[in-house]
Design a protein around this motif. Structure first.
Motif, PDB file in Angstrom:
ATOM      1  N   GLU A  85       0.835  -1.208   0.000  1.00  0.00           N
ATOM      2  CA  GLU A  85       0.000   0.000   0.000  1.00  0.00           C
ATOM      3  C   GLU A  85       0.864   1.250   0.000  1.00  0.00           C
ATOM      4  N   ILE A  86       1.891   1.255   0.838  1.00  0.00           N
ATOM      5  CA  ILE A  86       2.794   2.404   0.906  1.00  0.00           C
ATOM      6  C   ILE A  86       3.486   2.625  -0.432  1.00  0.00           C
ATOM      7  N   ASP A  87       4.014   1.549  -1.008  1.00  0.00           N
ATOM      8  CA  ASP A  87       4.779   1.675  -2.245  1.00  0.00           C
ATOM      9  C   ASP A  87       3.925   2.159  -3.407  1.00  0.00           C
ATOM     10  N   GLY A  88       2.628   1.973  -3.303  1.00  0.00           N
ATOM     11  CA  GLY A  88       1.742   2.483  -4.342  1.00  0.00           C
ATOM     12  C   GLY A  88       1.765   4.002  -4.452  1.00  0.00           C
ATOM     13  N   PHE A  89       2.222   4.669  -3.399  1.00  0.00           N
ATOM     14  CA  PHE A  89       2.317   6.127  -3.403  1.00  0.00           C
ATOM     15  C   PHE A  89       3.737   6.619  -3.678  1.00  0.00           C
ATOM     16  N   SER A  90       4.698   5.712  -3.788  1.00  0.00           N
ATOM     17  CA  SER A  90       6.110   6.022  -4.090  1.00  0.00           C
ATOM     18  C   SER A  90       6.670   7.135  -3.197  1.00  0.00           C
ATOM     19  N   PRO A  91       6.577   6.989  -1.880  1.00  0.00           N
ATOM     20  CA  PRO A  91       7.079   8.055  -1.002  1.00  0.00           C
ATOM     21  C   PRO A  91       8.597   8.037  -0.888  1.00  0.00           C
ATOM     22  N   ASP A  92       9.169   9.203  -0.638  1.00  0.00           N
ATOM     23  CA  ASP A  92      10.600   9.282  -0.344  1.00  0.00           C
ATOM     24  C   ASP A  92      10.880   8.871   1.091  1.00  0.00           C
ATOM     25  N   TYR A  93       9.942   9.180   1.994  1.00  0.00           N
ATOM     26  CA  TYR A  93      10.092   8.817   3.403  1.00  0.00           C
ATOM     27  C   TYR A  93       8.769   8.289   3.934  1.00  0.00           C
ATOM     28  N   VAL A  94       8.872   7.428   4.920  1.00  0.00           N
ATOM     29  CA  VAL A  94       7.710   6.914   5.639  1.00  0.00           C
ATOM     30  C   VAL A  94       7.847   7.361   7.087  1.00  0.00           C
ATOM     31  N   LEU A  95       6.905   8.178   7.559  1.00  0.00           N
ATOM     32  CA  LEU A  95       6.960   8.730   8.906  1.00  0.00           C
ATOM     33  C   LEU A  95       5.910   8.040   9.771  1.00  0.00           C
ATOM     34  N   LEU A  96       6.356   7.408  10.839  1.00  0.00           N
ATOM     35  CA  LEU A  96       5.457   6.746  11.771  1.00  0.00           C
ATOM     36  C   LEU A  96       5.007   7.746  12.834  1.00  0.00           C
ATOM     37  N   ALA A  97       3.718   7.787  13.093  1.00  0.00           N
ATOM     38  CA  ALA A  97       3.179   8.702  14.111  1.00  0.00           C
ATOM     39  C   ALA A  97       2.009   8.007  14.805  1.00  0.00           C
ATOM     40  N   GLY A  98       2.240   7.561  16.017  1.00  0.00           N
ATOM     41  CA  GLY A  98       1.192   6.867  16.745  1.00  0.00           C
ATOM     42  C   GLY A  98       0.885   5.493  16.190  1.00  0.00           C
TER      43      GLY A  98
ATOM     44  N   LEU B 125      12.700   5.227   6.793  1.00  0.00           N
ATOM     45  CA  LEU B 125      11.654   4.986   7.776  1.00  0.00           C
ATOM     46  C   LEU B 125      12.002   5.718   9.068  1.00  0.00           C
ATOM     47  N   VAL B 126      11.113   6.621   9.497  1.00  0.00           N
ATOM     48  CA  VAL B 126      11.392   7.507  10.624  1.00  0.00           C
ATOM     49  C   VAL B 126      10.287   7.360  11.671  1.00  0.00           C
ATOM     50  N   ASN B 127      10.679   7.417  12.940  1.00  0.00           N
ATOM     51  CA  ASN B 127       9.731   7.271  14.042  1.00  0.00           C
ATOM     52  C   ASN B 127       9.982   8.347  15.086  1.00  0.00           C
ATOM     53  N   ILE B 128       8.958   8.641  15.883  1.00  0.00           N
ATOM     54  CA  ILE B 128       9.132   9.499  17.055  1.00  0.00           C
ATOM     55  C   ILE B 128       8.789   8.674  18.290  1.00  0.00           C
ATOM     56  N   HIS B 129       9.682   8.730  19.277  1.00  0.00           N
ATOM     57  CA  HIS B 129       9.514   7.958  20.508  1.00  0.00           C
ATOM     58  C   HIS B 129       9.430   8.924  21.688  1.00  0.00           C
ATOM     59  N   PRO B 130       8.492   8.699  22.631  1.00  0.00           N
ATOM     60  CA  PRO B 130       8.296   9.635  23.740  1.00  0.00           C
ATOM     61  C   PRO B 130       9.263   9.451  24.900  1.00  0.00           C
ATOM     62  N   SER B 131      10.554   9.523  24.603  1.00  0.00           N
ATOM     63  CA  SER B 131      11.575   9.583  25.657  1.00  0.00           C
ATOM     64  C   SER B 131      12.861  10.083  25.032  1.00  0.00           C
ATOM     65  N   LEU B 132      13.811  10.424  25.869  1.00  0.00           N
ATOM     66  CA  LEU B 132      15.125  10.826  25.391  1.00  0.00           C
ATOM     67  C   LEU B 132      15.978   9.561  25.265  1.00  0.00           C
ATOM     68  N   LEU B 133      15.831   8.895  24.118  1.00  0.00           N
ATOM     69  CA  LEU B 133      16.613   7.679  23.888  1.00  0.00           C
ATOM     70  C   LEU B 133      18.099   7.973  24.057  1.00  0.00           C
ATOM     71  N   PRO B 134      18.869   7.019  24.564  1.00  0.00           N
ATOM     72  CA  PRO B 134      18.513   5.618  24.800  1.00  0.00           C
ATOM     73  C   PRO B 134      17.770   5.335  26.102  1.00  0.00           C
ATOM     74  N   LEU B 135      17.382   6.358  26.847  1.00  0.00           N
ATOM     75  CA  LEU B 135      16.586   6.141  28.044  1.00  0.00           C
ATOM     76  C   LEU B 135      15.171   5.690  27.684  1.00  0.00           C
ATOM     77  N   PHE B 136      14.652   4.764  28.426  1.00  0.00           N
ATOM     78  CA  PHE B 136      13.250   4.356  28.414  1.00  0.00           C
ATOM     79  C   PHE B 136      12.714   3.941  27.039  1.00  0.00           C
ATOM     80  N   PRO B 137      13.320   2.960  26.402  1.00  0.00           N
ATOM     81  CA  PRO B 137      12.713   2.413  25.175  1.00  0.00           C
ATOM     82  C   PRO B 137      11.447   1.639  25.523  1.00  0.00           C
ATOM     83  N   GLY B 138      10.673   1.317  24.510  1.00  0.00           N
ATOM     84  CA  GLY B 138       9.468   0.526  24.728  1.00  0.00           C
ATOM     85  C   GLY B 138       8.297   1.356  25.223  1.00  0.00           C
TER      86      GLY B 138
END
Length: 211
Positions: A61-74, A91-104
């Motif tokens: 489904e994603i590749d059907g739009f030929s994106p340069d980047y895939v941004l994960l949000a929620g 592929l880019v993500n946002i995580h709610p901590s100051l990594l490497p602290l508190f992954p998961g």
């Protein structure tokens, strides 16, 4: 997602949001995106036998739009290694901590239990190791006396809406490069954003100044 889309349009980035894709029909962002004229799709994970089958359908489904980047949000799904490798460096993500602290999960609870004085969010490239990809930028907020998970989460969300659109703009402008696991951002002197104790924002700009 809304913050990124609005910043893209308001600031005139050399890019557009190609589509918004969710794994749940009830995702509120779908209705908002459709109202903005953005194509939307649903790839329901429950319709697939396992993670590999779901990720393969999602990638098609994603590749059907030929994106340069895939941004994960929620997007609260653990992606397979094959999916991550398919979009390596895109592929880019946002995580709610100051990594490497508190992954998961449970990051705000972990921060309060650890007694840290600052908390925040991290935008990073996704790798097969969960929440350990090369970091692009971070946002920092104070942890206040009497904070609860809810109050801290709200403050972190505020800085997320600053950091993620900024990173998306750098990607759109071709400022970000990833070489041998290290991130470089051209024209950006400072990739740390903060919300001061009184709520005033301090954020980096291409000139390296602050506002």
């Amino acid at each position: 997602m809304q913050s990124i889309t609005q910043a893209c349009r308001d600031q005139g980035w050399p890019a557009e949001v190609a589509a918004v894709i969710a794994n749940r029909e009830q995702a509120s962002g779908l209705e908002w995106a459709a109202a903005q004229g953005i194509p939307t799709r649903v790839v329901a994970h429950r319709d697939h036998a396992d993670r590999a089958a779901f990720d393969a359908a999602l990638a098609r489904e994603i590749d059907g739009f030929s994106p340069d980047y895939v941004l994960l949000a929620g997007f609260m799904r653990i992606l397979t290694d094959d999916f991550v490798r398919h979009y390596a460096g895109r592929l880019v993500n946002i995580h709610p901590s100051l990594l490497p602290l508190f992954p998961g999960l449970g990051t705000h609870r972990q921060a309060l239990e650890a007694g840290v004085r600052v908390h925040g969010c991290t935008v990073h490239f996704v790798t097969p190791v969960l929440d350990h990809g090369p970091m692009i930028a971070q946002g920092v907020v104070p942890v206040r006396e009497g904070d609860t998970e809810a109050s801290l989460a709200e403050r972190v969300l505020g800085i997320e809406h600053v950091v993620y659109p900024a990173v998306a703009s750098w990607l759109a402008q071709g400022r970000v490069s990833l070489d041998d696991g290290k991130v470089a951002v051209r024209g950006i002197d400072d990739r740390c954003f903060g919300l001061a104790a009184d709520g005033a924002r301090a954020a980096s700009h291409p000139s390296g100044g602050r506002a």
